[in-house]
Motif scaffolding. Structure first.
Motif, PDB file in Angstrom:
ATOM      1  N   ASN A  56      -2.208  -4.727  -9.621  1.00 22.56           N
ATOM      2  CA  ASN A  56      -2.646  -3.523 -10.341  1.00 22.56           C
ATOM      3  C   ASN A  56      -3.485  -2.708  -9.375  1.00 22.56           C
ATOM      4  O   ASN A  56      -4.548  -3.161  -8.937  1.00 22.56           O
ATOM      5  N   ALA A  57      -3.004  -1.536  -9.018  1.00 25.28           N
ATOM      6  CA  ALA A  57      -3.619  -0.788  -7.919  1.00 25.28           C
ATOM      7  C   ALA A  57      -4.302   0.487  -8.389  1.00 25.28           C
ATOM      8  O   ALA A  57      -3.973   1.050  -9.438  1.00 25.28           O
ATOM      9  N   ASP A  58      -5.271   0.921  -7.572  1.00 28.64           N
ATOM     10  CA  ASP A  58      -5.864   2.265  -7.674  1.00 28.64           C
ATOM     11  C   ASP A  58      -6.480   2.558  -9.033  1.00 28.64           C
ATOM     12  O   ASP A  58      -6.286   3.636  -9.602  1.00 28.64           O
ATOM     13  N   TRP A  79     -11.226  -5.689  -4.410  1.00 35.43           N
ATOM     14  CA  TRP A  79      -9.931  -6.330  -4.582  1.00 35.43           C
ATOM     15  C   TRP A  79     -10.218  -7.618  -5.362  1.00 35.43           C
ATOM     16  O   TRP A  79     -10.595  -8.644  -4.779  1.00 35.43           O
ATOM     17  N   THR A 116     -14.943  -0.375  -2.928  1.00 34.92           N
ATOM     18  CA  THR A 116     -13.607  -0.800  -3.331  1.00 34.92           C
ATOM     19  C   THR A 116     -13.658  -2.301  -3.560  1.00 34.92           C
ATOM     20  O   THR A 116     -14.251  -3.030  -2.759  1.00 34.92           O
ATOM     21  N   VAL A 167      -5.655  -8.458  -7.536  1.00 34.26           N
ATOM     22  CA  VAL A 167      -4.757  -9.189  -6.637  1.00 34.26           C
ATOM     23  C   VAL A 167      -4.451 -10.563  -7.216  1.00 34.26           C
ATOM     24  O   VAL A 167      -5.191 -11.083  -8.058  1.00 34.26           O
ATOM     25  N   PHE A 207      -7.670   3.785  -1.437  1.00 36.12           N
ATOM     26  CA  PHE A 207      -6.499   3.792  -2.295  1.00 36.12           C
ATOM     27  C   PHE A 207      -5.298   3.260  -1.509  1.00 36.12           C
ATOM     28  O   PHE A 207      -5.318   3.183  -0.280  1.00 36.12           O
ATOM     29  N   THR A 208      -4.247   2.917  -2.210  1.00 33.28           N
ATOM     30  CA  THR A 208      -3.086   2.307  -1.551  1.00 33.28           C
ATOM     31  C   THR A 208      -2.292   3.286  -0.694  1.00 33.28           C
ATOM     32  O   THR A 208      -1.391   2.870   0.032  1.00 33.28           O
ATOM     33  N   ILE A 243      -0.971  -7.053  -4.440  1.00 33.82           N
ATOM     34  CA  ILE A 243      -1.731  -6.215  -5.370  1.00 33.82           C
ATOM     35  C   ILE A 243      -0.894  -6.029  -6.631  1.00 33.82           C
ATOM     36  O   ILE A 243       0.193  -5.453  -6.581  1.00 33.82           O
ATOM     37  N   HIS A 276      -8.711  -2.800  -7.303  1.00 37.80           N
ATOM     38  CA  HIS A 276      -7.362  -3.328  -7.191  1.00 37.80           C
ATOM     39  C   HIS A 276      -7.412  -4.773  -7.683  1.00 37.80           C
ATOM     40  O   HIS A 276      -8.348  -5.514  -7.339  1.00 37.80           O
ATOM     41  N   LYS A 330      -0.262  -1.153   1.673  1.00 32.06           N
ATOM     42  CA  LYS A 330       0.031  -0.469   0.410  1.00 32.06           C
ATOM     43  C   LYS A 330       0.257  -1.445  -0.741  1.00 32.06           C
ATOM     44  O   LYS A 330       0.041  -1.111  -1.897  1.00 32.06           O
ATOM     45  N   THR A 331       0.682  -2.662  -0.411  1.00 32.37           N
ATOM     46  CA  THR A 331       1.044  -3.618  -1.464  1.00 32.37           C
ATOM     47  C   THR A 331       0.307  -4.950  -1.383  1.00 32.37           C
ATOM     48  O   THR A 331       0.455  -5.779  -2.277  1.00 32.37           O
TER      49      THR A 331
END
Length: 499
Positions: free
Chosen positions: A144-146, A77, A75, A157, A112-113, A142, A155, A134-135
């Motif tokens: 743009n997520a997932d 970020w 993952t 950030v 994932f979020t 975040i 993700h 989650k955010t």
């Protein structure tokens, strides 16, 4: 069936087929996997995103591009270009520092979020821990997520996540707390790591192992990390209390009288150890969640006033508070009550069988005590149990619990003290000598006398002049014959510190 009815049925079937096909297409549109994106690796996805061009450059410079192009799952970020525009040039030009920085945005596995409930602490590629919700990722949002690709999740950030220090790293940088840092650093020592050593033989004199050359090596260790807590470890989350220099000095003055030694250098070391040993809590307490008391890893309860906090720092292994004052109850907490269990003597001088017994008191509480049978010969000196414990330089009230179900007559015993193992030169209690423990043989187990026999008894006071080892001698008195000692029996001895 009429032609009209047949045509009507056919028309309805055609309409149903069209509706089903439309629904299926809508469902397929809803569940369709983005095939082109799933053919891309994380590095390819990042490289193709214009807003991540700076981060992509850093990935190449640190070699993480190859990792994110592999078949393993990660993952990322990724901070966007705007988040990286003010990064210090010294970081960019220091390859090791840049690698630690970039690694602070990458983890193994897919996150994932919907995973944080409400947050997750995640180990990053640089070994540090970060917080994912989650955010948010650390202090960034975040945006743009997932974004799911072939080998993981991306993700995007809006801020960079600079690696946080752990408690030890932060303490070393806290100039206002140099006294605490210098003392703990001074507990470093070099040790021989024999975990992979090939043992050849043991020295017959020292009993130390002799190992094959090249299979052992010197390592640096720290006594504070070993005996209290490894505050440099990223494997557990802690609340760490750091005393500024003024608070450290105030604690030294307060605790010096309880750590007296003949050698003033040893006394100073003991006092400083007493200052720093009760400052680690195995739980993270944010400043708005501070309870009235926190229990440290050493079992001491401490109180932290918000008004005493001069700095708060989020750590990769928890949170640190730099304070100008710390609160606790001195007696029985910082200076603990000492309980010596009867069944755990350091040594004994007895002519007959000694028995450890598991018993039950009138309230149904199980305990273990230690006793001899009737003693039939007269020794010189008298028979005794010897116990070893550690005490502070303070006055103690002395109690014991001893149950005489050995003899029908009272068991007469006393406690003497010495700072050596010798039975000679004993120091008696300040108030009483021998004490007669009444027999409970023949008493009904519901009688008040029977119940009273299980209560602890105050015996007197003892003042320890110095911090350190103390030997307690539970000695038998002579019986009715004036030549033969009585039996010995003991559940525990309690030393309670008093002002």
């Amino acid at each position: 069936m009429t032609k009209f009815k047949v045509n009507h049925i056919v028309l309805m079937l055609l309409l149903a087929t069209l509706v089903f096909a439309g629904c299926k297409k809508a469902w397929d549109d809803h569940t369709e996997i983005d095939i082109p994106r799933l053919d891309q690796t994380l590095f390819e996805q990042i490289s193709a995103e214009p807003t991540l061009s700076t981060f992509s450059t850093y990935l190449v410079k640190t070699g993480y591009d190859k990792l994110l192009g592999s078949s393993k799952t990660f993952t990322v970020w990724a901070p966007n270009n705007n988040a990286l525009k003010n990064i210090d040039a010294s970081l960019i030009n220091d390859n090791e520092a840049l690698k630690r920085f970039v690694g602070n945005h990458i983890s193994n596995q897919s996150y994932f979020t919907d995973a944080p409930k409400p947050s997750l602490v995640i180990r990053m590629m640089n070994g540090k821990n970060t917080i994912f919700t989650k955010t948010t990722f650390e202090q960034s949002a975040i945006v743009n997520a997932d974004v799911y690709v072939k080998n993981g999740v991306l993700h995007i950030v809006d801020a960079a996540a600079t690696p946080k220090p752990n408690a030890w790293e932060f303490l070393q940088s806290a100039t206002a707390a140099s006294s605490q840092k210098d003392f703990i650093k001074g507990l470093d020592y070099m040790d021989l790591d024999t975990s992979k050593g090939v043992l050849l033989y043991k020295d017959p004199v020292t009993q130390k192992g002799v190992y094959q050359e090249g299979t052992t090596f010197k390592v640096s260790r720290n006594k504070y990390f070993q005996r209290i807590a490894n505050i440099s470890s990223e494997d557990s989350l802690i609340t760490y209390i750091i005393l500024n220099n003024a608070a450290f000095d105030a604690e030294k003055i307060k605790l010096a009288q309880y750590n007296k030694q003949v050698d003033p250098l040893k006394a100073d070391t003991l006092t400083k150890w007493s200052v720093v040993k009760d400052l680690v809590v195995n739980k993270v307490y944010n400043i708005n969640e501070l309870p009235d008391s926190m229990t440290t890893v050493t079992g001491v309860k401490i109180h932290l006033d918000k008004s005493a906090i001069v700095e708060t720092r989020l750590l990769s292994n928890g949170i640190a508070y730099v304070v100008n004052h710390i609160g606790y109850k001195l007696m029985e907490n910082k200076i603990p009550t000492v309980v010596v269990q009867g069944e755990m003597p350091d040594s004994l001088r007895l002519p007959s069988t000694v028995t450890a017994r598991i018993k039950q008191d009138p309230n149904g509480v199980r305990f273990t005590d230690f006793q001899t049978g009737s003693i039939t010969s007269s020794p010189s000196p008298l028979y005794y149990y010897r116990y070893k414990t550690n005490v502070s330089s303070v006055k103690y009230e002395v109690y014991w619990r001893a149950i005489n179900d050995v003899l029908a007559t009272p068991v007469s015993m006393k406690i003497d003290f010495n700072t050596t193992k010798s039975f000679g030169s004993l120091i008696p209690l300040a108030t009483v000598g021998y004490y007669n423990v009444p027999s409970i043989l023949g008493l009904g187990n519901t009688s008040q006398a029977y119940k009273d026999a299980y209560k602890e008894v105050y015996l007197g006071t003892y003042t320890a002049d110095n911090y350190g080892d103390l030997y307690l001698f539970l000695a038998s008195a002579l019986g009715a014959s004036a030549t033969i000692p009585t039996a010995l029996t003991l559940d525990y001895i309690k030393l309670k510190p008093v002002n």
